[in-house]
Motif scaffolding. Structure first.
Motif, PDB file in Angstrom:
ATOM      1  N   LEU A  33      42.948 -27.030 -67.253  1.00  0.00           N
ATOM      2  CA  LEU A  33      42.543 -26.576 -65.929  1.00  0.00           C
ATOM      3  C   LEU A  33      42.590 -25.058 -65.957  1.00  0.00           C
ATOM      4  N   ALA A  34      41.443 -24.434 -65.862  1.00  0.00           N
ATOM      5  CA  ALA A  34      41.354 -22.976 -65.929  1.00  0.00           C
ATOM      6  C   ALA A  34      40.979 -22.454 -64.549  1.00  0.00           C
ATOM      7  N   LEU A  35      41.896 -21.743 -63.917  1.00  0.00           N
ATOM      8  CA  LEU A  35      41.681 -21.216 -62.569  1.00  0.00           C
ATOM      9  C   LEU A  35      41.575 -19.698 -62.604  1.00  0.00           C
ATOM     10  N   ASN A  36      40.859 -19.151 -61.639  1.00  0.00           N
ATOM     11  CA  ASN A  36      40.720 -17.703 -61.488  1.00  0.00           C
ATOM     12  C   ASN A  36      40.266 -17.032 -62.773  1.00  0.00           C
ATOM     13  N   CYS A  37      39.267 -17.610 -63.415  1.00  0.00           N
ATOM     14  CA  CYS A  37      38.743 -17.093 -64.669  1.00  0.00           C
ATOM     15  C   CYS A  37      37.324 -16.585 -64.462  1.00  0.00           C
ATOM     16  N   ALA A  38      36.977 -15.590 -65.246  1.00  0.00           N
ATOM     17  CA  ALA A  38      35.606 -15.082 -65.223  1.00  0.00           C
ATOM     18  C   ALA A  38      34.798 -15.821 -66.277  1.00  0.00           C
ATOM     19  N   VAL A  39      33.879 -16.681 -65.835  1.00  0.00           N
ATOM     20  CA  VAL A  39      33.005 -17.393 -66.760  1.00  0.00           C
ATOM     21  C   VAL A  39      31.876 -16.440 -67.134  1.00  0.00           C
ATOM     22  N   GLY A  60      26.225 -33.866 -75.530  1.00  0.00           N
ATOM     23  CA  GLY A  60      26.675 -32.623 -76.131  1.00  0.00           C
ATOM     24  C   GLY A  60      27.902 -32.076 -75.422  1.00  0.00           C
ATOM     25  N   ARG A  61      28.736 -31.401 -76.174  1.00  0.00           N
ATOM     26  CA  ARG A  61      29.900 -30.745 -75.592  1.00  0.00           C
ATOM     27  C   ARG A  61      29.455 -29.385 -75.071  1.00  0.00           C
ATOM     28  N   VAL A  62      30.305 -28.774 -74.279  1.00  0.00           N
ATOM     29  CA  VAL A  62      30.001 -27.455 -73.722  1.00  0.00           C
ATOM     30  C   VAL A  62      31.029 -26.470 -74.258  1.00  0.00           C
ATOM     31  N   ARG A  63      30.551 -25.353 -74.760  1.00  0.00           N
ATOM     32  CA  ARG A  63      31.432 -24.260 -75.173  1.00  0.00           C
ATOM     33  C   ARG A  63      31.289 -23.163 -74.132  1.00  0.00           C
ATOM     34  N   LEU A  64      32.372 -22.905 -73.407  1.00  0.00           N
ATOM     35  CA  LEU A  64      32.380 -21.868 -72.383  1.00  0.00           C
ATOM     36  C   LEU A  64      32.976 -20.583 -72.935  1.00  0.00           C
ATOM     37  N   ARG A  65      32.441 -19.454 -72.488  1.00  0.00           N
ATOM     38  CA  ARG A  65      33.056 -18.157 -72.735  1.00  0.00           C
ATOM     39  C   ARG A  65      33.725 -17.750 -71.429  1.00  0.00           C
ATOM     40  N   VAL A  66      35.055 -17.717 -71.455  1.00  0.00           N
ATOM     41  CA  VAL A  66      35.849 -17.463 -70.250  1.00  0.00           C
ATOM     42  C   VAL A  66      36.836 -16.348 -70.559  1.00  0.00           C
ATOM     43  N   ASP A  67      36.719 -15.238 -69.842  1.00  0.00           N
ATOM     44  CA  ASP A  67      37.618 -14.094 -70.059  1.00  0.00           C
ATOM     45  C   ASP A  67      37.722 -13.729 -71.531  1.00  0.00           C
ATOM     46  N   GLY A  68      36.593 -13.765 -72.239  1.00  0.00           N
ATOM     47  CA  GLY A  68      36.559 -13.370 -73.639  1.00  0.00           C
ATOM     48  C   GLY A  68      37.036 -14.431 -74.617  1.00  0.00           C
ATOM     49  N   VAL A  69      37.367 -15.625 -74.140  1.00  0.00           N
ATOM     50  CA  VAL A  69      37.856 -16.708 -74.989  1.00  0.00           C
ATOM     51  C   VAL A  69      36.861 -17.861 -74.931  1.00  0.00           C
ATOM     52  N   GLU A  70      36.636 -18.527 -76.069  1.00  0.00           N
ATOM     53  CA  GLU A  70      35.761 -19.698 -76.080  1.00  0.00           C
ATOM     54  C   GLU A  70      36.591 -20.963 -75.925  1.00  0.00           C
ATOM     55  N   VAL A  76      32.505 -30.199 -67.603  1.00  0.00           N
ATOM     56  CA  VAL A  76      32.755 -28.943 -66.896  1.00  0.00           C
ATOM     57  C   VAL A  76      32.371 -29.137 -65.438  1.00  0.00           C
ATOM     58  N   ILE A  77      33.226 -28.688 -64.546  1.00  0.00           N
ATOM     59  CA  ILE A  77      32.903 -28.667 -63.123  1.00  0.00           C
ATOM     60  C   ILE A  77      32.793 -27.206 -62.728  1.00  0.00           C
ATOM     61  N   VAL A  78      31.636 -26.829 -62.267  1.00  0.00           N
ATOM     62  CA  VAL A  78      31.409 -25.441 -61.864  1.00  0.00           C
ATOM     63  C   VAL A  78      31.603 -25.353 -60.355  1.00  0.00           C
ATOM     64  N   CYS A  79      32.607 -24.600 -59.957  1.00  0.00           N
ATOM     65  CA  CYS A  79      32.892 -24.374 -58.530  1.00  0.00           C
ATOM     66  C   CYS A  79      32.793 -22.877 -58.287  1.00  0.00           C
ATOM     67  N   ALA A  80      31.574 -22.388 -58.225  1.00  0.00           N
ATOM     68  CA  ALA A  80      31.366 -20.951 -58.122  1.00  0.00           C
ATOM     69  C   ALA A  80      30.546 -20.583 -56.895  1.00  0.00           C
ATOM     70  N   GLY A  81      30.547 -21.453 -55.913  1.00  0.00           N
ATOM     71  CA  GLY A  81      29.811 -21.156 -54.688  1.00  0.00           C
ATOM     72  C   GLY A  81      28.339 -20.924 -54.961  1.00  0.00           C
ATOM     73  N   LEU A  82      27.806 -19.855 -54.412  1.00  0.00           N
ATOM     74  CA  LEU A  82      26.380 -19.561 -54.542  1.00  0.00           C
ATOM     75  C   LEU A  82      25.968 -19.226 -55.966  1.00  0.00           C
ATOM     76  N   ALA A  83      26.926 -18.905 -56.826  1.00  0.00           N
ATOM     77  CA  ALA A  83      26.604 -18.578 -58.221  1.00  0.00           C
ATOM     78  C   ALA A  83      26.616 -19.808 -59.126  1.00  0.00           C
ATOM     79  N   SER A  84      26.938 -20.981 -58.587  1.00  0.00           N
ATOM     80  CA  SER A  84      27.051 -22.183 -59.417  1.00  0.00           C
ATOM     81  C   SER A  84      25.776 -22.480 -60.192  1.00  0.00           C
ATOM     82  N   ASP A  85      24.619 -22.355 -59.554  1.00  0.00           N
ATOM     83  CA  ASP A  85      23.371 -22.661 -60.246  1.00  0.00           C
ATOM     84  C   ASP A  85      23.110 -21.672 -61.371  1.00  0.00           C
ATOM     85  N   LYS A  86      23.472 -20.414 -61.185  1.00  0.00           N
ATOM     86  CA  LYS A  86      23.262 -19.403 -62.228  1.00  0.00           C
ATOM     87  C   LYS A  86      24.168 -19.671 -63.425  1.00  0.00           C
ATOM     88  N   ILE A  87      25.408 -20.050 -63.168  1.00  0.00           N
ATOM     89  CA  ILE A  87      26.327 -20.364 -64.263  1.00  0.00           C
ATOM     90  C   ILE A  87      25.839 -21.590 -65.022  1.00  0.00           C
TER      91      ILE A  87
END
Length: 127
Positions: A33-39, A60-70, A76-87
């Motif tokens: 569970l990754a909270l308060n991270c910059a995707v 397929g699996r998903v490889r995320l780049r989060v705060d400089g870490v893969e 993956v659940i994207v909860c980014a408000g209006l930016a969710s579609d862009k992510i």
């Protein structure tokens, strides 16, 4: 998975995620569970034959780049408000959000140049 909200499009995200977390904890599966991270972006990795052993139905699996870490993920659940579609789009395209924005700006500039060229051609060749 999806959330259906027929009237407003507004859902109790905190309640949903709290319930989801309880379900995951009860199932005794490994999870992060990754909270308060910059995707920063991500990509779908592998193919169907590579992923059958992961227990995710060959998706397929998903490889995320989060705060400089893969981080490699099955879901993956994207909860980014209006930016969710862009992510989500950046993950499907395998780019970072910055790269996606730069590419969109390039395409817009190309379209504007093409429109300007069309206007010049139309003005030079009256009907």
């Amino acid at each position: 998975w999806g959330i259906y909200s027929p009237s407003t499009g507004i859902v109790d995200v905190h309640g949903f995620v709290t319930s989801l977390l309880a379900d995951v904890e009860e199932s005794n599966v490994d999870f992060t569970l990754a909270l308060n991270c910059a995707v920063e972006g991500g990509a779908v990795i592998g193919n169907d034959s590579d992923n059958h052993h992961h227990g995710n139905g060959g998706k397929g699996r998903v490889r995320l780049r989060v705060d400089g870490v893969e981080i490699d993920c099955e879901n993956v659940i994207v909860c980014a408000g209006l930016a969710s579609d862009k992510i989500a789009q950046s993950i499907l395209m395998g780019t970072t959000l910055r790269e996606m924005k730069e590419r969109q700006e390039q395409l817009l500039q190309q379209q504007q140049q093409n429109d300007a060229n069309d206007n010049i051609k139309n003005n030079n060749h009256p009907k």
